[in-house]
Design an enzyme around this catalytic site. Structure first.
Site, PDB file in Angstrom:
ATOM      1  N   THR A   1       0.841  -1.202   0.000  1.00  0.00           N
ATOM      2  CA  THR A   1       0.000   0.000   0.000  1.00  0.00           C
ATOM      3  C   THR A   1       0.876   1.251   0.000  1.00  0.00           C
ATOM      4  OG1 THR A   1      -1.950   1.033   0.980  1.00  0.00           O
ATOM      5  CG2 THR A   1      -0.486  -0.104   2.515  1.00  0.00           C
TER       6      THR A   1
ATOM      7  N   ALA B   1      -7.728  10.207 -10.581  1.00  0.00           N
ATOM      8  CA  ALA B   1      -6.988   9.477 -11.632  1.00  0.00           C
ATOM      9  C   ALA B   1      -5.702   8.917 -11.038  1.00  0.00           C
ATOM     10  CB  ALA B   1      -6.704  10.392 -12.815  1.00  0.00           C
TER      11      ALA B   1
ATOM     12  N   GLY C   1      -3.827   5.903  -8.264  1.00  0.00           N
ATOM     13  CA  GLY C   1      -3.718   4.448  -8.315  1.00  0.00           C
ATOM     14  C   GLY C   1      -5.061   3.746  -8.155  1.00  0.00           C
TER      15      GLY C   1
ATOM     16  N   LYS D   1       2.857   1.142  -4.180  1.00  0.00           N
ATOM     17  CA  LYS D   1       2.115   0.355  -5.191  1.00  0.00           C
ATOM     18  C   LYS D   1       2.767   0.423  -6.570  1.00  0.00           C
ATOM     19  CE  LYS D   1      -2.418   0.657  -2.963  1.00  0.00           C
ATOM     20  NZ  LYS D   1      -3.814   1.076  -3.086  1.00  0.00           N
TER      21      LYS D   1
HETATM   22  N1  LIG Z   1     -11.694   1.376   0.515  1.00  0.00           N
HETATM   23  C1  LIG Z   1     -10.596   0.738   0.126  1.00  0.00           C
HETATM   24  O1  LIG Z   1     -10.483  -0.498   0.197  1.00  0.00           O
HETATM   25  C2  LIG Z   1      -9.450   1.528  -0.462  1.00  0.00           C
HETATM   26  C3  LIG Z   1      -8.474   0.879  -1.245  1.00  0.00           C
HETATM   27  C4  LIG Z   1      -7.430   1.629  -1.807  1.00  0.00           C
HETATM   28  C5  LIG Z   1      -7.378   3.005  -1.572  1.00  0.00           C
HETATM   29  N2  LIG Z   1      -8.327   3.596  -0.796  1.00  0.00           N
HETATM   30  C6  LIG Z   1      -8.295   5.047  -0.547  1.00  0.00           C
HETATM   31  O2  LIG Z   1      -8.298   5.700  -1.790  1.00  0.00           O
HETATM   32  C7  LIG Z   1      -7.691   6.970  -1.691  1.00  0.00           C
HETATM   33  C8  LIG Z   1      -6.807   7.233  -2.903  1.00  0.00           C
HETATM   34  O3  LIG Z   1      -5.740   6.304  -2.928  1.00  0.00           O
HETATM   35  P1  LIG Z   1      -4.740   6.238  -4.172  1.00  0.00           P
HETATM   36  O4  LIG Z   1      -3.847   5.080  -3.923  1.00  0.00           O
HETATM   37  O5  LIG Z   1      -5.492   6.315  -5.452  1.00  0.00           O
HETATM   38  O6  LIG Z   1      -3.928   7.611  -3.997  1.00  0.00           O
HETATM   39  P2  LIG Z   1      -3.165   8.442  -5.138  1.00  0.00           P
HETATM   40  O7  LIG Z   1      -2.638   7.542  -6.196  1.00  0.00           O
HETATM   41  O8  LIG Z   1      -2.216   9.310  -4.395  1.00  0.00           O
HETATM   42  O9  LIG Z   1      -4.308   9.356  -5.808  1.00  0.00           O
HETATM   43  C9  LIG Z   1      -4.923  10.399  -5.079  1.00  0.00           C
HETATM   44  C10 LIG Z   1      -6.042  11.030  -5.932  1.00  0.00           C
HETATM   45  O10 LIG Z   1      -6.684  12.042  -5.142  1.00  0.00           O
HETATM   46  C11 LIG Z   1      -6.573  13.315  -5.788  1.00  0.00           C
HETATM   47  N3  LIG Z   1      -6.373  14.374  -4.793  1.00  0.00           N
HETATM   48  C12 LIG Z   1      -5.576  14.306  -3.701  1.00  0.00           C
HETATM   49  N4  LIG Z   1      -5.623  15.485  -3.021  1.00  0.00           N
HETATM   50  C13 LIG Z   1      -6.474  16.285  -3.734  1.00  0.00           C
HETATM   51  C14 LIG Z   1      -6.941  17.631  -3.546  1.00  0.00           C
HETATM   52  N5  LIG Z   1      -6.548  18.369  -2.491  1.00  0.00           N
HETATM   53  N6  LIG Z   1      -7.808  18.132  -4.443  1.00  0.00           N
HETATM   54  C15 LIG Z   1      -8.214  17.388  -5.508  1.00  0.00           C
HETATM   55  N7  LIG Z   1      -7.799  16.121  -5.741  1.00  0.00           N
HETATM   56  C16 LIG Z   1      -6.941  15.587  -4.857  1.00  0.00           C
HETATM   57  C17 LIG Z   1      -5.357  13.175  -6.693  1.00  0.00           C
HETATM   58  O11 LIG Z   1      -5.421  14.163  -7.702  1.00  0.00           O
HETATM   59  P3  LIG Z   1      -4.066  14.619  -8.473  1.00  0.00           P
HETATM   60  O12 LIG Z   1      -3.811  13.558  -9.509  1.00  0.00           O
HETATM   61  O13 LIG Z   1      -4.422  15.933  -9.046  1.00  0.00           O
HETATM   62  O14 LIG Z   1      -2.980  14.682  -7.435  1.00  0.00           O
HETATM   63  C18 LIG Z   1      -5.553  11.738  -7.192  1.00  0.00           C
HETATM   64  O15 LIG Z   1      -6.549  11.677  -8.186  1.00  0.00           O
HETATM   65  C19 LIG Z   1      -6.943   6.962  -0.348  1.00  0.00           C
HETATM   66  O16 LIG Z   1      -7.670   7.749   0.552  1.00  0.00           O
HETATM   67  C20 LIG Z   1      -6.984   5.507   0.088  1.00  0.00           C
HETATM   68  O17 LIG Z   1      -7.039   5.365   1.496  1.00  0.00           O
HETATM   69  C21 LIG Z   1      -9.375   2.902  -0.261  1.00  0.00           C
END
Ligand SMILES: NC(=O)c1ccc[n+]([C@@H]2O[C@H](COP(=O)([O-])OP(=O)(O)OC[C@H]3O[C@@H](n4cnc5c(N)ncnc54)[C@H](OP(=O)(O)O)[C@@H]3O)[C@@H](O)[C@H]2O)c1
Length: 263
Positions: free
Chosen positions: A69, A135, A137, A73
């Site tokens: 995680t 957009a 991970g 990733k």
């Molecule tokens: N429920 C579950 O089983 C599960 C599983 C996996 C992940 N998650 C959750 O999913 C979330 C995302 O994880 P990830 O791995 O995809 O993270 P990531 O790859 O870092 O992606 C984060 C996303 O959020 C956007 N973002 C972050 N801060 C922002 C802001 N201030 N304003 C607008 N957009 C913002 C980013 O936009 P930019 O591209 O513009 O930076 C990007 O699209 C986390 O909170 C994680 O805990 C949950």
């Protein structure tokens, strides 16, 4: 919890920070329930040290696999000897199986977990229009799984629009039957609306989309798990939408992860 002995198989979860992870509790509960002689332990490793750890993970003969995680990733994909087509296209893995000869096989289950979570609550994806905010991970994996499950239209909107364009370009070739496009903050005109950003995790953050455009016929789904009712879900409830919480995505993934690492 089953007693740990010399025959107990070991599984890990790699993260930095690690204190917040909920996967070990869930996976160990499955092992207990099914009387499986295995245990998952947290492995706190930072990005600089990750490459140093890989040879050790390969050589640990009682290690069956590990969950990956934040922030590892994408980096972990490069250390895998093999990856599923989904992981290769998404550009990340969240689970790795170690074979008896020390090879590492990766897969990305965030998307399947999300879709199975929806299905576990009776929400079907096939033939439906879906708006995805994010957009990163998790969003990439979710778009891949939604397209693979037969969503008819997927609109992706992201703070950094180039990432949304890249995602559409990358995945639309693999799913020619699905209309994929980049959208704005307006989720109107879609049957299912998904927050796949990290927004909602911390108090005071902006909403991931224009909630004034939500209407009662829409289903609004979260992937953020804490708080359970995020500000977006609170807005959606006020507008009479059906809401879907972040927890079923993790619950569905636990079974998938345990099965993948132990196969
Ligand atoms: N429920 C579950 O089983 C599960 C599983 C996996 C992940 N998650 C959750 O999913 C979330 C995302 O994880 P990830 O791995 O995809 O993270 P990531 O790859 O870092 O992606 C984060 C996303 O959020 C956007 N973002 C972050 N801060 C922002 C802001 N201030 N304003 C607008 N957009 C913002 C980013 O936009 P930019 O591209 O513009 O930076 C990007 O699209 C986390 O909170 C994680 O805990 C949950």
């Amino acid at each position: 919890m089953n007693q740990i002995t010399g025959t107990t198989k070991v599984l890990g979860i790699l993260a930095d920070p690690i204190h917040h992870v909920q996967t070990p509790q869930g996976i160990n509960a499955i092992f207990d329930r099914c009387d499986i002689d295995a245990v998952m332990i947290p492995l706190h490793v930072d990005s600089t040290s990750l490459p140093l750890l890989i040879p050790g993970l390969r050589s640990l003969r009682n290690l069956e696999g590990f969950v990956v995680t934040v922030p590892h990733k994408a980096a972990m994909l490069k250390h895998c000897d093999e990856a599923s087509p989904a992981a290769a296209q998404i550009g990340a893995v969240n689970v790795v199986r170690r074979t008896a000869d020390g090879r590492l096989i990766g897969d990305m289950l965030d998307g399947d977990g999300f879709v199975q979570g929806l299905q576990s609550e009776g929400i079907e994806v096939r033939g439906r229009s879906v708006y995805v905010a994010g957009a990163g991970g998790a969003a990439s994996a979710i778009v891949y799984a939604l397209a693979g499950t037969g969503a008819s239209l997927i609109t992706i909107a992201n703070r950094t629009p180039t990432k949304a364009h890249e995602l559409v370009e990358r995945l639309s070739k693999s799913f020619p039957g699905v209309t994929m496009r980049v959208g704005t903050s307006d989720p109107g005109g879609h049957e299912i609306v998904v927050n796949a950003t990290s927004l909602g995790l911390r108090p005071g953050e902006p909403l991931p989309l224009d909630a004034s455009r939500l209407h009662a016929a829409q289903i609004v789904a979260e992937i953020v798990m804490k708080p359970r009712v995020t500000p977006l879900l609170a807005e959606a409830m006020q507008r009479g939408c059906r809401v879907h919480f972040g927890e079923p995505m993790l619950r569905s993934q636990l079974e998938l992860m345990a099965r993948f690492m132990r196969s």
